[in-house]
Design a protein around this motif. Structure first.
Motif, mmCIF file in Angstrom:
data_model
loop_
_atom_site.group_PDB
_atom_site.id
_atom_site.type_symbol
_atom_site.label_atom_id
_atom_site.label_comp_id
_atom_site.label_asym_id
_atom_site.label_seq_id
_atom_site.Cartn_x
_atom_site.Cartn_y
_atom_site.Cartn_z
ATOM 1 N N LYS A 1 58.421 102.713 5.494
ATOM 2 C CA LYS A 1 58.289 101.221 5.225
ATOM 3 C C LYS A 1 57.877 100.460 6.669
ATOM 4 O O LYS A 1 58.040 99.473 6.848
ATOM 5 N N LEU A 2 56.903 101.331 7.280
ATOM 6 C CA LEU A 2 56.444 100.668 8.806
ATOM 7 C C LEU A 2 55.346 99.784 8.406
ATOM 8 O O LEU A 2 54.273 99.874 7.777
ATOM 9 N N ARG A 3 55.582 98.343 8.964
ATOM 10 C CA ARG A 3 54.426 97.312 8.752
ATOM 11 C C ARG A 3 53.773 97.198 10.089
ATOM 12 O O ARG A 3 52.817 97.067 10.209
ATOM 13 N N THR A 4 54.386 97.602 11.222
ATOM 14 C CA THR A 4 54.036 97.622 12.553
ATOM 15 C C THR A 4 54.209 98.899 13.415
ATOM 16 O O THR A 4 55.340 99.310 12.878
ATOM 17 N N LEU A 5 53.549 99.037 14.358
ATOM 18 C CA LEU A 5 53.946 100.303 15.249
ATOM 19 C C LEU A 5 53.482 99.853 16.621
ATOM 20 O O LEU A 5 52.381 99.660 16.761
ATOM 21 N N GLU A 6 54.379 100.098 17.668
ATOM 22 C CA GLU A 6 54.008 99.797 19.021
ATOM 23 C C GLU A 6 53.362 101.107 19.429
ATOM 24 O O GLU A 6 53.691 101.966 19.344
ATOM 25 N N ARG A 7 52.180 100.543 20.128
ATOM 26 C CA ARG A 7 51.539 101.811 20.769
ATOM 27 C C ARG A 7 52.399 102.486 21.914
ATOM 28 O O ARG A 7 52.476 103.626 22.006
ATOM 29 N N SER A 8 53.326 101.879 22.557
ATOM 30 C CA SER A 8 54.021 102.427 23.621
ATOM 31 C C SER A 8 55.118 103.258 22.949
ATOM 32 O O SER A 8 55.656 104.367 23.538
ATOM 33 N N SER A 9 55.420 103.324 21.602
ATOM 34 C CA SER A 9 56.237 104.068 21.080
ATOM 35 C C SER A 9 55.711 105.513 20.783
ATOM 36 O O SER A 9 56.340 106.748 20.725
ATOM 37 N N LEU A 10 54.240 105.732 20.784
ATOM 38 C CA LEU A 10 53.802 106.891 20.508
ATOM 39 C C LEU A 10 53.018 107.617 21.914
ATOM 40 O O LEU A 10 52.665 108.793 22.031
ATOM 41 N N GLU A 11 52.760 106.859 23.000
ATOM 42 C CA GLU A 11 52.097 107.273 24.031
ATOM 43 C C GLU A 11 52.929 108.332 24.703
ATOM 44 O O GLU A 11 52.155 109.039 25.523
ATOM 45 N N PRO A 12 54.304 108.443 24.765
ATOM 46 C CA PRO A 12 54.912 109.313 25.515
ATOM 47 C C PRO A 12 54.514 110.844 25.024
ATOM 48 O O PRO A 12 54.711 111.802 25.919
ATOM 49 N N LEU B 1 50.004 108.681 8.973
ATOM 50 C CA LEU B 1 50.342 107.311 8.871
ATOM 51 C C LEU B 1 50.202 106.757 7.510
ATOM 52 O O LEU B 1 50.631 105.403 7.305
ATOM 53 N N ASP B 2 49.756 107.485 6.364
ATOM 54 C CA ASP B 2 49.413 106.837 5.219
ATOM 55 C C ASP B 2 50.669 106.588 4.470
ATOM 56 O O ASP B 2 51.746 107.267 4.663
ATOM 57 N N GLY B 3 50.744 105.712 3.379
ATOM 58 C CA GLY B 3 51.776 105.489 2.720
ATOM 59 C C GLY B 3 52.854 104.445 3.237
ATOM 60 O O GLY B 3 53.787 104.305 2.763
ATOM 61 N N ASN B 4 52.346 103.633 4.042
ATOM 62 C CA ASN B 4 53.078 102.704 4.863
ATOM 63 C C ASN B 4 52.541 101.250 4.530
ATOM 64 O O ASN B 4 51.340 101.027 4.572
ATOM 65 N N PRO B 5 53.418 100.143 4.467
ATOM 66 C CA PRO B 5 52.720 98.852 4.047
ATOM 67 C C PRO B 5 52.248 98.461 5.440
ATOM 68 O O PRO B 5 53.035 97.294 6.028
ATOM 69 N N TRP B 6 51.130 98.443 5.965
ATOM 70 C CA TRP B 6 50.925 98.169 7.277
ATOM 71 C C TRP B 6 50.401 96.781 7.330
ATOM 72 O O TRP B 6 49.615 96.549 6.311
ATOM 73 N N ASN B 7 50.714 95.730 7.999
ATOM 74 C CA ASN B 7 50.287 94.472 8.199
ATOM 75 C C ASN B 7 49.356 94.565 9.521
ATOM 76 O O ASN B 7 49.892 94.457 10.749
ATOM 77 N N CYS B 8 48.171 94.654 9.042
ATOM 78 C CA CYS B 8 46.985 94.454 10.064
ATOM 79 C C CYS B 8 46.870 93.113 10.631
ATOM 80 O O CYS B 8 45.961 92.364 10.333
ATOM 81 N N ASN B 9 47.677 92.589 11.634
ATOM 82 C CA ASN B 9 47.718 91.299 12.356
ATOM 83 C C ASN B 9 47.289 91.731 13.770
ATOM 84 O O ASN B 9 47.088 92.786 14.136
ATOM 85 N N CYS B 10 47.456 90.898 14.525
ATOM 86 C CA CYS B 10 47.088 90.999 15.938
ATOM 87 C C CYS B 10 48.025 91.890 16.513
ATOM 88 O O CYS B 10 47.530 92.499 17.749
ATOM 89 N N ASN B 11 48.949 92.273 16.229
ATOM 90 C CA ASN B 11 50.185 93.130 16.767
ATOM 91 C C ASN B 11 49.570 94.565 16.597
ATOM 92 O O ASN B 11 49.977 95.383 17.354
ATOM 93 N N LEU B 12 48.675 94.717 15.755
ATOM 94 C CA LEU B 12 48.377 96.220 15.638
ATOM 95 C C LEU B 12 47.132 96.485 16.310
ATOM 96 O O LEU B 12 46.516 97.701 16.324
ATOM 97 N N ILE B 13 46.498 95.588 17.150
ATOM 98 C CA ILE B 13 45.460 95.979 17.816
ATOM 99 C C ILE B 13 45.732 97.097 18.869
ATOM 100 O O ILE B 13 44.668 98.003 18.940
ATOM 101 N N PRO B 14 46.854 96.952 19.795
ATOM 102 C CA PRO B 14 46.981 98.297 20.701
ATOM 103 C C PRO B 14 46.908 99.672 19.812
ATOM 104 O O PRO B 14 46.275 100.570 20.123
ATOM 105 N N LEU B 15 47.511 99.583 18.634
ATOM 106 C CA LEU B 15 47.465 100.832 17.964
ATOM 107 C C LEU B 15 46.283 101.171 17.470
ATOM 108 O O LEU B 15 45.801 102.245 17.499
ATOM 109 N N LYS B 16 45.504 100.131 17.030
ATOM 110 C CA LYS B 16 43.987 100.516 16.574
ATOM 111 C C LYS B 16 43.283 101.043 17.878
ATOM 112 O O LYS B 16 42.651 102.328 17.430
#
Length: 413
Positions: free
Chosen positions: A210-221, A230-245
């Motif tokens: 049920k992930l809508r957003t994901l911090e880039r810092s969570s994956l960088e380690p 990442l498929d099958g999550n209700p992603w909210n593609c707003n400004c907060n997802l730009i670093p993940l993009k």
């Protein structure tokens, strides 16, 4: 000598026969050290199967037996067990001592059970475990120190449970972990430090949460990560997802593999993959990021050149520069200057052409006047002609005159 060798071999055979059970549990199939007791023709208890199991078994499949419980120490006599499959049973909990003495276990499958709680010390003694599968259970929340003793774990499967949250130290110490499956749970966020220390992680699945957003810092380690689902999550593609993009684009650029991150929100981006959306669609996000990440810049202070802020300014510029405001203004000014220069050049050319034509006309008129004679020689009158022409006599006078006309005067004298 030969007799002693025969005695030694006989003794070893006897010892092996006493120390190892060669029988195969009823309803199971046995092949060397592999014992498969899945889908038995008749229901059998776990104790009856284990009592008939060879002690040197390395592979044991006990799936689909409807076991509801496992007594502590049930597998203590099988220290050489490498693969244990307890999937598709009715196990509701895992208590301490379930897998005592299984220090060589490499694969553990507990999928499709009814697990509702897991005790912290359940796996603390499995130091050499390489694969742990807890998929398709009903685990709501895992204890923080559940996997602290699994230093050699290579694969951890928590697929199809009911996990709603994870502790940042959930996987602390799993330095050898290669694959982590968190798919089809109810996770709405990933802690920032969840993957800290997992420098060998190459495969991560977050499918169906049920992930809508994901911090880039969570994956960088996870610096070795090469495949992310990442498929099958209700992603909210707003400004907060730009670093993940940007991070996903970087993983693909370096040879990694990303399935898709299809947007559910906003409506104009529904169904589009986050990676394929041009940055032009996020051009309104730059002031927000400048304010949230660089407060000094938001207050009017200039971000120094070459800093992260300057890098961000370059990163978030529109992809299509044809529509950038500054570009349009500069292009307009340049076009205006060019037009003015063209008008000035054309006017100057016309004036120059007129002056040259006028000068050329004057030159032509002057030349025509110079070509006319200044004095016109008049023909002598009749009287003058008669005076000029001497009278030609007859005889010798005529001959002398003719001679004079034929030769210069000095000759005629």
């Amino acid at each position: 000598m030969q007799s002693s060798m025969k005695i030694i071999s006989l003794l070893m055979t006897l010892l092996s026969s006493f120390g190892t059970s060669t029988s195969c549990p009823s309803g199971c199939t046995c092949n060397v050290n592999h014992t498969d007791c899945s889908d038995p023709n008749e229901l059998a208890s776990l104790d009856s199967i284990l009592n008939q199991l060879p002690f040197d078994a390395s592979y044991l499949n006990l799936s689909n037996n409807n076991f509801t419980t496992v007594e502590p120490g049930s597998f203590s006599n099988f220290s050489g067990l490498l693969h244990l499959d307890l999937s598709r049973n009715l196990l509701s909990s895992i208590n301490p001592g379930y897998f005592s003495n299984l220090s060589s276990l490499l694969h553990l499958d507990l999928s499709r059970n009814l697990l509702s709680s897991v005790f912290p010390s359940s796996f603390s003694h499995l130091n050499n475990l390489e694969v742990l599968d807890l998929s398709e259970n009903l685990v709501v929340r895992l204890p923080v120190n559940l996997f602290s003793g699994l230093n050699s774990l290579r694969e951890l499967v928590l697929r199809e449970n009911k996990l709603k949250e994870l502790n940042p130290d959930q996987f602390k110490g799993l330095t050898e972990l290669r694959r982590l499956d968190l798919s089809f749970n109810s996770l709405s966020s990933i802690p920032t430090h969840l993957l800290d220390g997992l420098q060998n992680l190459v495969w991560l699945s977050l499918l169906g949460n049920k992930l809508r957003t994901l911090e880039r810092s969570s994956l960088e380690p996870a610096t070795a990560l090469q495949q992310l689902l990442l498929d099958g999550n209700p992603w909210n593609c707003n400004c907060n997802l730009i670093p993940l993009k940007h991070w996903l684009e970087w993983i693909v650029y370096t040879g990694g593999s990303i399935d898709s991150a299809n947007c559910s929100f906003p409506a104009n981006l529904h169904g589009k993959d986050l990676r394929s959306i041009p940055m032009e669609m996020f051009r309104h996000c730059y002031p927000l990021y400048l304010e949230t990440r660089y407060p000094s810049a938001a207050e009017g202070h200039q971000v120094p050149a070459g800093s992260a802020g300057d890098c961000m300014r370059q990163r978030y510029r529109p992809v299509s520069v044809r529509r950038a405001t500054a570009t349009v203004v500069v292009a307009g000014v340049v076009c205006g200057v060019v037009c003015v220069m063209m008008v000035v050049t054309a006017t100057y050319g016309c004036i120059y052409a007129m002056l040259m034509a006028h000068e050329q006309q004057q030159l032509v008129e002057g030349n025509s006047q110079r070509q006319q004679p200044l004095m016109v020689a008049k023909e002598p009158e009749q009287d003058e002609k008669e005076d000029l022409i001497p009278t030609i006599g007859k005889g010798a006078e005529a001959t002398e005159c003719v001679a004079w006309m034929a030769f210069p005067p000095e000759v005629c004298v």
